[in-house]
Design an enzyme around this catalytic site. Structure first.
Site: not given
Length: 113
Positions: A86, A92-93, A99-100
Site C-alpha cells: 500500500n 491504504g498505507q 512492507h509487503l
C-alpha cells in the site's frame, strides 16, 4: 531504522511472530490478518514506500520480491497467494515503512477493495 512500529519490531522493542529474517529483511505474521496466512515482509533499510524508493534501492526491492515467493512456499501457499504493498493515504498505507503483505490460504477475490 525508522521510528515506526516496524522499526521497533526490527529493534526487538516490540515482539512479533517472526517467520523469516536475514541481513536485508524480516517477515512476521500480521496481528490483524486479512487471510488465513498474512505475513508482512519489511526491509531492514528505512524506505517509506515504493513511491519513495530510490534507484539505489533496487537490490533490496528485488530481494523482497524473491523472499516473498520463498515465504509463500514456506507457508504452504502452493495454490496461490497475493503480494500487496500500500502506498500513501489513499492507497491504504498506515505504517510509513515499506512492507509487503503476503496473503493466502483462501481464494483471493478481485477487485480487492
Amino acid at each position: 531504522m525508522s521510528d515506526t512500529i516496524f522499526g521497533k519490531i526490527l529493534r526487538r522493542e516490540i515482539p512479533a511472530d517472526i517467520v523469516y529474517e536475514d541481513d536485508m529483511c524480516m517477515a512476521f505474521r500480521d496481528v490483524a490478518p486479512q487471510a488465513p496466512v498474512h505475513v508482512l515482509l519489511i526491509p531492514k533499510k528505512s524506505i517509506v514506500s515504493l513511491a519513495t524508493a530510490a534507484p539505489a534501492d533496487h537490490q533490496v526491492l528485488g530481494h523482497l520480491m524473491i523472499k516473498a515467493a520463498h515465504i509463500a512456499e514456506q507457508e504452504g501457499l502452493e495454490k496461490g497467494y497475493r503480494v500487496v504493498t500500500n502506498i500513501g493515504h489513499d492507497g491504504g498505507q498506515t505504517v510509513h515503512h515499506l512492507h509487503l503483505h503476503i496473503m493466502g490460504g483462501r481464494r483471493m477475490n478481485w477487485p480487492p477493495g
